[in-house]
Write a protein that holds these residues in place. Structure first.
Motif, PDB file in Angstrom:
ATOM      1  N   ALA A  92       0.832  -1.210   0.000  1.00 57.53           N
ATOM      2  CA  ALA A  92       0.000   0.000   0.000  1.00 57.53           C
ATOM      3  C   ALA A  92       0.866   1.259   0.000  1.00 57.53           C
ATOM      4  O   ALA A  92       0.552   2.244  -0.689  1.00 57.53           O
ATOM      5  CB  ALA A  92      -0.928  -0.010   1.209  1.00 57.53           C
ATOM      6  N   LYS A  93       1.972   1.246   0.757  1.00 59.28           N
ATOM      7  CA  LYS A  93       2.846   2.419   0.795  1.00 59.28           C
ATOM      8  C   LYS A  93       3.522   2.661  -0.549  1.00 59.28           C
ATOM      9  O   LYS A  93       3.749   3.806  -0.941  1.00 59.28           O
ATOM     10  CB  LYS A  93       3.900   2.237   1.899  1.00 59.28           C
ATOM     11  N   GLY A  94       3.828   1.565  -1.244  1.00 59.37           N
ATOM     12  CA  GLY A  94       4.419   1.721  -2.563  1.00 59.37           C
ATOM     13  C   GLY A  94       3.473   2.430  -3.524  1.00 59.37           C
ATOM     14  O   GLY A  94       3.875   3.336  -4.252  1.00 59.37           O
ATOM     15  N   TRP A  95       2.204   2.034  -3.535  1.00 64.87           N
ATOM     16  CA  TRP A  95       1.201   2.704  -4.369  1.00 64.87           C
ATOM     17  C   TRP A  95       0.977   4.141  -3.904  1.00 64.87           C
ATOM     18  O   TRP A  95       0.754   5.043  -4.724  1.00 64.87           O
ATOM     19  CB  TRP A  95      -0.119   1.930  -4.331  1.00 64.87           C
ATOM     20  N   HIS A  96       1.035   4.344  -2.595  1.00 64.05           N
ATOM     21  CA  HIS A  96       0.845   5.682  -2.040  1.00 64.05           C
ATOM     22  C   HIS A  96       1.923   6.634  -2.549  1.00 64.05           C
ATOM     23  O   HIS A  96       1.657   7.816  -2.829  1.00 64.05           O
ATOM     24  CB  HIS A  96       0.875   5.595  -0.512  1.00 64.05           C
ATOM     25  N   HIS A  97       3.150   6.131  -2.677  1.00 66.90           N
ATOM     26  CA  HIS A  97       4.259   6.970  -3.121  1.00 66.90           C
ATOM     27  C   HIS A  97       4.275   7.189  -4.632  1.00 66.90           C
ATOM     28  O   HIS A  97       4.777   8.212  -5.097  1.00 66.90           O
ATOM     29  CB  HIS A  97       5.600   6.352  -2.693  1.00 66.90           C
ATOM     30  N   ILE A  98       3.751   6.238  -5.396  1.00 67.05           N
ATOM     31  CA  ILE A  98       3.892   6.313  -6.847  1.00 67.05           C
ATOM     32  C   ILE A  98       2.802   7.166  -7.499  1.00 67.05           C
ATOM     33  O   ILE A  98       2.941   7.576  -8.656  1.00 67.05           O
ATOM     34  CB  ILE A  98       3.881   4.893  -7.468  1.00 67.05           C
ATOM     35  N   ILE A  99       1.740   7.486  -6.784  1.00 70.21           N
ATOM     36  CA  ILE A  99       0.587   8.154  -7.401  1.00 70.21           C
ATOM     37  C   ILE A  99       0.953   9.530  -7.953  1.00 70.21           C
ATOM     38  O   ILE A  99       0.703   9.835  -9.129  1.00 70.21           O
ATOM     39  CB  ILE A  99      -0.576   8.266  -6.398  1.00 70.21           C
TER      40      ILE A  99
END
Length: 326
Positions: free
Chosen positions: A182-189
């Motif tokens: 989830a943190k990875g998606w949070h950072h890539i947005i």
């Protein structure tokens, strides 16, 4: 088909040799790697020994031949700034850039194609005019400004998304990914949106223009005269033919996303190849610069080859012309 593929492969090899030559010239005219490695206090004997060990005392074309052989194996020497193998640095940074480009390309396609179709079918409507206005902004505003504005709004004022880094990553063999957390998606947005905006507007305007052109053709008029439903005409016939040139442009833009993610990665401190290249330019790290140029050229050549083959397979007119038919 075989002759077509062979011709494209020969062209690809010629392009790669030309890019490799340009990359090799960096070693000749952008600083001296011996000076970078040994420093200013090195003795003439140390300089001579290192130049011999690196093969820099050999004739120009012998050096270029060795460079080609090493480049074909993915070897570009040692980074002058970090002291590590360039191939290892590229392999470490490539997953971050590739995932960012893929997410940006997916956003551009998923949003750009429907928006372009809507703008073509609903010309003059308020929403269509709004899409076209936003597309002008997306094309006009520089990427770094879009990134800074997104950080200011969504990171500083609203605090919804982080403004830098890749977040939590997981190692899958040699590949590191942030898309499984989830943190990875949070950072890539935010960086993905920044990188996708220009491509999204380009795809939307291209789809709209091609859709309007296709809707004026005789076979669409004939389909309407036969009483086919608008849904069948628009999405079964018009959109299918619209996507042929869009596929070509989108494929080439994918290479552009990977190559020109430099600004986005710098703004968001995304640990990808673009940030590595900027650091290499700052410190005149020639092996990294040469490896980056060759890798980007290879990506463009491969994508261009795949797009040509898909275009050849999708459009029957090309096959007819190649075979001499009418």
């Amino acid at each position: 088909m075989f002759a077509f593929i062979l011709r494209r492969l020969i062209q690809a090899v010629i392009v790669m040799i030309a890019v490799a030559f340009i990359s090799f010239m960096l070693f000749q005219y952008v600083g001296d790697p011996v000076t970078f490695l040994l420093g200013q206090d090195a003795t003439p004997q140390q300089i001579a020994e290192l130049r011999s060990a690196l093969g820099l005392d050999k004739p120009f074309f012998v050096q270029f031949w060795h460079f080609l052989l090493n480049a074909a194996q993915g070897e570009f020497g040692i980074s002058l700034r970090q002291g590590a193998k360039v191939s290892s640095l590229i392999a470490e940074r490539f997953p971050a850039t590739f995932e960012l480009a893929m997410v940006a390309a997916l956003l551009a396609l998923v949003l750009g194609v429907p928006m372009g179709v809507y703008a073509a079918l609903r010309r003059g409507s308020f929403m269509s005019q709004m899409f076209m206005t936003l597309s002008l902004l997306g094309v006009s505003l520089p990427t770094f400004l879009i990134g800074i504005l997104l950080i200011l709004i969504f990171s500083v004022h609203l605090g919804w998304f982080p403004s830098f880094g890749r977040g939590t990553t997981m190692q899958l063999g040699f590949w590191s990914t942030g898309l499984l957390s989830a943190k990875g998606w949070h950072h890539i947005i935010l960086p993905a949106i920044t990188l996708a905006i220009f491509q999204l507007t380009l795809i939307m305007r291209l789809v709209r223009a091609e859709m309007l052109e296709v809707l004026r053709t005789d076979y669409i008029k004939f389909a309407k005269a036969r009483g086919l439903s608008n849904r069948t005409i628009y999405f079964g016939h018009a959109l299918k033919n619209t996507l042929v040139p869009v596929m070509t442009i989108t494929g080439l833009q994918l290479g552009g996303l990977i190559a020109f993610a430099i600004i986005t990665e710098t703004v968001f401190q995304w640990p990808g190849m673009g940030l590595l290249f900027i650091q290499a330019v700052t410190f005149a790290d020639i092996p990294v610069m040469a490896a980056y140029l060759c890798l980007i050229a290879l990506i463009f050549v491969v994508i261009n080859l795949v797009v040509d083959l898909l275009y050849f397979a999708v459009d029957p007119r090309l096959r007819v012309e190649k075979s001499g038919g009418h």
